[in-house]
Scaffold this motif. Structure first.
Motif, PDB file in Angstrom:
ATOM      1  N   ARG A 123      32.798 -14.496 -32.447  1.00 16.71           N
ATOM      2  CA  ARG A 123      31.510 -14.476 -33.146  1.00 16.71           C
ATOM      3  C   ARG A 123      31.519 -15.423 -34.335  1.00 16.71           C
ATOM      4  O   ARG A 123      30.495 -16.004 -34.683  1.00 16.71           O
ATOM      5  N   PHE A 172      27.955 -16.158 -35.909  1.00 15.88           N
ATOM      6  CA  PHE A 172      27.347 -14.870 -36.201  1.00 15.88           C
ATOM      7  C   PHE A 172      28.093 -14.102 -37.282  1.00 15.88           C
ATOM      8  O   PHE A 172      27.719 -12.995 -37.621  1.00 15.88           O
ATOM      9  N   PRO A 185      23.717 -20.444 -36.019  1.00 16.36           N
ATOM     10  CA  PRO A 185      24.122 -20.367 -34.609  1.00 16.36           C
ATOM     11  C   PRO A 185      23.219 -21.207 -33.704  1.00 16.36           C
ATOM     12  O   PRO A 185      23.689 -21.739 -32.706  1.00 16.36           O
ATOM     13  N   ILE A 204      26.733 -24.270 -29.264  1.00 11.87           N
ATOM     14  CA  ILE A 204      27.851 -23.567 -28.624  1.00 11.87           C
ATOM     15  C   ILE A 204      27.261 -22.461 -27.756  1.00 11.87           C
ATOM     16  O   ILE A 204      26.486 -21.643 -28.232  1.00 11.87           O
ATOM     17  N   GLY A 205      27.583 -22.463 -26.473  1.00 12.42           N
ATOM     18  CA  GLY A 205      27.055 -21.443 -25.580  1.00 12.42           C
ATOM     19  C   GLY A 205      27.843 -20.150 -25.705  1.00 12.42           C
ATOM     20  O   GLY A 205      28.999 -20.146 -26.133  1.00 12.42           O
ATOM     21  N   LEU A 206      27.197 -19.046 -25.330  1.00  5.86           N
ATOM     22  CA  LEU A 206      27.844 -17.758 -25.504  1.00  5.86           C
ATOM     23  C   LEU A 206      27.449 -16.863 -24.332  1.00  5.86           C
ATOM     24  O   LEU A 206      26.279 -16.770 -23.971  1.00  5.86           O
ATOM     25  N   PHE A 235      27.755 -12.978 -23.453  1.00  2.82           N
ATOM     26  CA  PHE A 235      28.168 -11.712 -24.051  1.00  2.82           C
ATOM     27  C   PHE A 235      28.786 -10.794 -23.005  1.00  2.82           C
ATOM     28  O   PHE A 235      28.543 -10.947 -21.806  1.00  2.82           O
ATOM     29  N   ASP A 277      27.993  -7.716 -22.506  1.00  2.00           N
ATOM     30  CA  ASP A 277      26.926  -6.995 -21.797  1.00  2.00           C
ATOM     31  C   ASP A 277      25.863  -7.965 -21.276  1.00  2.00           C
ATOM     32  O   ASP A 277      24.775  -7.548 -20.928  1.00  2.00           O
ATOM     33  N   ALA A 336      23.501  -9.557 -22.193  1.00  4.22           N
ATOM     34  CA  ALA A 336      22.348  -9.741 -23.076  1.00  4.22           C
ATOM     35  C   ALA A 336      21.280 -10.631 -22.468  1.00  4.22           C
ATOM     36  O   ALA A 336      20.773 -11.542 -23.106  1.00  4.22           O
ATOM     37  N   LEU A 337      20.923 -10.353 -21.225  1.00  2.14           N
ATOM     38  CA  LEU A 337      19.790 -11.072 -20.636  1.00  2.14           C
ATOM     39  C   LEU A 337      18.506 -10.569 -21.289  1.00  2.14           C
ATOM     40  O   LEU A 337      18.445  -9.420 -21.717  1.00  2.14           O
ATOM     41  N   PHE A 338      17.498 -11.423 -21.368  1.00  2.00           N
ATOM     42  CA  PHE A 338      16.224 -10.989 -21.934  1.00  2.00           C
ATOM     43  C   PHE A 338      15.529 -10.108 -20.905  1.00  2.00           C
ATOM     44  O   PHE A 338      15.138 -10.591 -19.836  1.00  2.00           O
ATOM     45  N   PRO A 339      15.355  -8.826 -21.220  1.00  2.00           N
ATOM     46  CA  PRO A 339      14.837  -7.910 -20.193  1.00  2.00           C
ATOM     47  C   PRO A 339      13.404  -8.209 -19.776  1.00  2.00           C
ATOM     48  O   PRO A 339      12.967  -7.762 -18.737  1.00  2.00           O
ATOM     49  N   GLY A 377      16.795 -21.431 -22.682  1.00  2.00           N
ATOM     50  CA  GLY A 377      17.706 -22.201 -23.531  1.00  2.00           C
ATOM     51  C   GLY A 377      17.596 -23.710 -23.358  1.00  2.00           C
ATOM     52  O   GLY A 377      18.223 -24.467 -24.087  1.00  2.00           O
ATOM     53  N   ARG A 408      22.543 -19.535 -17.825  1.00  2.00           N
ATOM     54  CA  ARG A 408      21.720 -19.707 -19.021  1.00  2.00           C
ATOM     55  C   ARG A 408      22.488 -20.480 -20.089  1.00  2.00           C
ATOM     56  O   ARG A 408      21.959 -21.398 -20.718  1.00  2.00           O
ATOM     57  N   ALA A 409      23.770 -20.098 -20.263  1.00  2.00           N
ATOM     58  CA  ALA A 409      24.576 -20.775 -21.288  1.00  2.00           C
ATOM     59  C   ALA A 409      24.819 -22.225 -20.901  1.00  2.00           C
ATOM     60  O   ALA A 409      24.706 -23.120 -21.736  1.00  2.00           O
TER      61      ALA A 409
END
Lengths: 332, 497
Positions: A34, A39, A63, A68-70, A72, A74, A76-79, A90, A135-136
């Motif tokens: 992070r 972050f 950030p 820099i791609g990340l 996660f 979990d 963390a897709l946008f629901p 992105g 996505r990243a």
């Protein structure tokens, strides 16, 4: 929080390289990740990307400006967005009309060609991870960070993900940093790895080198099973319960050495002689090999032998090291 | 929100000491306190007595139609108390539907008895919901251990299960007690003088000082209730042990007992849902719609016209509170969140009086305008807006926002493109919930609305008070529709994970 979670952690990652930060949970791996992503504001030290200083005592690049791609843990897709919408989110470096095409290509790359319209809750865990990866990648970073990429996957998917990650780095020329507590995945995926414990990096190197030549008992123990043995040493040799041992480096006095289960061979006890003899106390058949537990001089040794080893519980055996034992410092 | 309370204290303190002495220490006041207490204890007793067996029957037994009974007994949650009082009054007595239809007058249900029955029916869902939630995830392994140690099932229930229900009971009791002392609609229609009813009467005869002091007594009572509950829960927490993996609750076969249990629930069902609905429908057929039609339109327009801006204002106030509380769960934001619930707990009549005093002192032109009503609504129902927003925020994990940041979106872009879309269902739910509550609200509306500004709720109340049951019915039906929509919204919020 007086004591910093992470301290004195320093490493560099090259393009087209997979670098793994591996350590037990709570050792500060994720915090390090992070911090790289931007972050964690409240930290000293420096983060650089090529010639660009992202963070030091005076500067802090947010950030969103780091590139820099990340991915996660979990995902963390946008629901509220479809798989395609997530990937397109992105892509900002292309003109509007090319974005869709780029996102479709990114989904192709991770093998999700017919899933563009699916919403995240209609995707399986593995598919969600692929979307997060696409996505990243689609955002066009030069570094991608992956937080525990294997933790929510079943064994088949782990293998596929491991492959995908390596391809991304080696063919795509990206630098990949992944954080994991799973030593097996770290060893098989990474080009280089750093073992972390209690907020510090203990050892860095190529997986095989770190595995074969651990510098501390913690590293030896964390990367696979091992037998830690106290040895009275004198130069290149020492004595212990197993008799005389060859050491990988000269040492004097009491030291701790590591002998991995597969570095010991088992032989039937000779009818007479001065070699120490132990008793097999357990036998675990694992398919391609067998793990034995041998009781010898009031302690237990773990030995791994090939498939055919014909020993049973209660047999008298003696243990012979196949190679020099690794001297590690004393760290229980 | 504090300003009205401060003004109230200031206003009350203005009076001469002798006058204060005379206003506060009067038999009448003691009687009011006694009445309020008696009603509170009676309602608590009655709801507890009904809620515990019903909660157990609908969670643990093999009773048929459990789901149906549960929904039917929880529905009155959304029906305002004055509507229940209206149905009880309009069915009994010599003008009641029962007499008109059959010629046999039911004894008139009013006064203490009427207030107790109406409030109990109205408050039962609060206790029931709390008890059901606890019973559903109670570790019933404990119950089985007690039985294996030689306790009979009944004994095991009283020694093991009941003590574990205490936190749920305390929380439920607090809500019920708060509603009883804050209630105005039921007690006024039933003609049972409690503190809030007396406060309204003092306002009617323009006894400012007297009203202020009664309001202060009310505030102290509400405050001490919250204090007591907090203290009880705090002590309880010390000896509650975390259960490992709770055993799944088994279903108890009722055997021959299922018949009395069915009769009991059916009786409750008929009493709390069927009779009121039938009564309202009967009176609605008796109404003369000539003049009523226009009145209905005006009242609906007024209700929505004030409720909608209030709902939007409440949500605008609640959004930052919910956001701060979720993202930075520090002590300060937690305090803010609690603060939203204060508006809910403050007796509405005391709050209204404080607002009147404050406007007269600082913003005279606003006195008796709809602005004050909107202001009062939005603060009073702030808590109702916070809850759905917080639920929506739980869906949006901070990770998701961080993902947007790492993809090159700045803070503003992330807010607009990620956080707000995720919050949208919550925002819609919050606005509709507050709007529906505003439409049902009575005491604030009665005191703060401009003269002759009639809303749906004031029309039901005034017509019932004047024993014009048929004229009240159409307004009551609209309120019922509003109530059922709010139940629908609540259920949808509950269902979304």
């Amino acid at each position: 929080m007086d004591q910093p979670v992470v301290q004195g952690v320093s490493f560099d990652v090259r393009p087209a390289e997979v670098f793994a930060l591996v350590g037990p949970s709570g050792c500060g791996k994720t915090t390090t990740l992070r911090a790289i992503a931007g972050f964690e504001r409240n930290c000293g030290g420096e983060v650089r990307l090529g010639d660009r200083v992202l963070q030091d005592a005076t500067r802090f690049v947010g950030p969103e400006k780091r590139g820099i791609g990340l991915v996660f843990q979990d995902y963390a897709l946008f629901p509220h967005l479809s798989a395609l919408g997530n990937v397109m989110f992105g892509i900002r470096h292309l003109p509007r009309r090319h974005r869709r095409q780029a996102a479709v290509e990114a989904l192709w790359m991770v093998g999700l060609m017919d899933f563009e319209k699916r919403m995240p809750h209609d995707l399986s865990g593995g598919q969600q991870q692929r979307v997060a990866l696409a996505r990243a990648v689609a955002a066009g970073p030069s570094v991608i960070l992956l937080d525990e990429p294997f933790s929510n996957l079943d064994p088949d998917l782990r293998y596929a993900t491991c492959n995908e990650i390596q391809q991304l780095a080696h063919r795509g020329g990206l630098a990949l940093v992944l954080v994991t507590h799973d030593q097996q995945e770290a060893l098989s995926t990474a080009d280089r790895l750093a073992v972390m414990n209690e907020g510090r990096i203990i050892q860095t190197g190529k997986p095989q080198a770190v595995y074969d030549e651990p510098e501390t008992a913690f590293v030896a123990h964390f990367l696979g099973h091992t037998n830690l043995i106290n040895v009275k040493s004198n130069g290149r040799f020492g004595t212990c319960e197993l008799g005389s041992l060859e050491l990988n480096q000269p040492a004097q006095g009491r030291v701790c050495v590591s002998l991995r289960p597969e570095q010991i061979s088992m032989q039937p006890a000779p009818s007479a002689g001065s070699i120490p003899v132990g008793t097999v106390t357990a036998r675990q058949f694992k398919g391609h090999d067998i793990t034995f537990r041998v009781r010898l001089a009031h302690r237990e040794f773990v030995v791994q032998t090939e498939h055919e080893a014909a020993f049973g519980v209660g047999d008298q055996v003696c243990l012979v090291p196949r190679q020099a034992a690794m001297v590690v410092d004393r760290q229980e | 929100m504090l300003a009205p309370v401060v003004c109230l204290v200031a206003d009350a303190a203005q009076a001469e000491p002798r006058q204060i002495w005379q206003t506060v220490w009067r038999w009448r006041n003691l009687e009011l306190i006694w009445n309020t207490l008696a009603l509170g204890v009676a309602v608590l007793g009655m709801t507890t007595f009904i809620a515990i067996p019903v909660a157990w029957l609908t969670t643990r037994s093999d009773l048929p139609f459990k789901r149906l009974f549960t929904v039917a007994l929880i529905l009155p949650l959304a029906v305002p108390g004055y509507l229940i009082a209206y149905t009880l009054l309009s069915i009994s007595g010599q003008y009641g539907a029962a007499f008109v239809l059959t010629g046999v007058p039911l004894p008139r249900i009013d006064g203490f008895l009427g207030a107790m029955v109406a409030l109990s029916l109205y408050q039962l869902p609060y206790l029931l919901l709390n008890l059901r939630a606890t019973l559903l995830d109670l570790d019933c392994g404990l119950e089985e251990i007690a039985q294996s140690l030689g306790h009979r099932p009944w004994h095991a229930f009283f020694t093991v299960v009941l003590p574990q229900l205490r936190p749920a009971l305390y929380a439920g009791w607090l809500l019920v007690a708060l509603h009883v002392i804050n209630d105005f609609g039921v007690v006024s229609l039933m003609g049972y003088p409690t503190l809030s009813f007396a406060l309204y009467q003092k306002l009617e005869v323009l006894d400012g000082v007297g009203a202020s002091w009664v309001a202060l007594i009310l505030l102290v009572a509400a405050g001490s209730l919250i204090g007591i509950e907090w203290w009880l829960l705090r002590r309880l927490r010390l000896y509650r042990v975390g259960t490992a993996v709770p055993a799944v609750a088994g279903v108890v076969a009722l055997g021959i007992w299922r018949w009395p249990a069915m009769v009991f629930l059916l009786f409750l069902f008929v009493g709390s849902l069927f009779v009121p609905l039938a009564t309202i429908c009967y009176w609605a057929t008796q109404a003369d719609y000539g003049v009523l039609w226009l009145q209905l339109q005006t009242a609906l327009m007024h209700s929505v016209g004030v409720g909608l801006p209030a709902a939007v204002a409440a949500v605008a106030l609640a959004a930052p509170i919910a956001y701060l509380a979720r993202r930075y769960s520090s002590k300060r934001s937690l305090f803010l969140e609690r603060f939203a619930f204060v508006g809910y707990a403050v007796p509405p009549l005391a709050f209204a009086l404080g607002l009147v005093v404050a406007t007269l002192a600082f913003a005279r032109p606003l006195y008796q305008t709809v602005f004050i009503l909107v202001y009062a609504y939005s603060l009073h129902f702030l808590a109702e807006a916070v809850a759905p927003l917080r639920a929506a925020l739980f869906r949006a994990s901070p990770r998701v926002e961080e993902a947007a940041r790492s993809l090159g979106h700045g803070q503003l872009s992330t807010l607009v493109r990620v956080t707000l879309p995720l919050l949208r269902p919550g925002l819609v739910a919050a606005v509709s919930l507050v709007l529906l509550s505003c439409i049902k609200e009575l005491p604030l509306t009665l005191v703060l609305a401009p003269p002759d500004f009639e809303t749906l709720s004031t029309q039901v109340w005034k017509n019932t008070e004047d024993i014009r049951y048929a004229e009240a019915a159409p307004f009551a039906i609209l309120i019922l529709v509003v109530a059922s929509v709010s139940v629908f919204v609540l259920l949808r919020i509950e269902r979304s994970p």
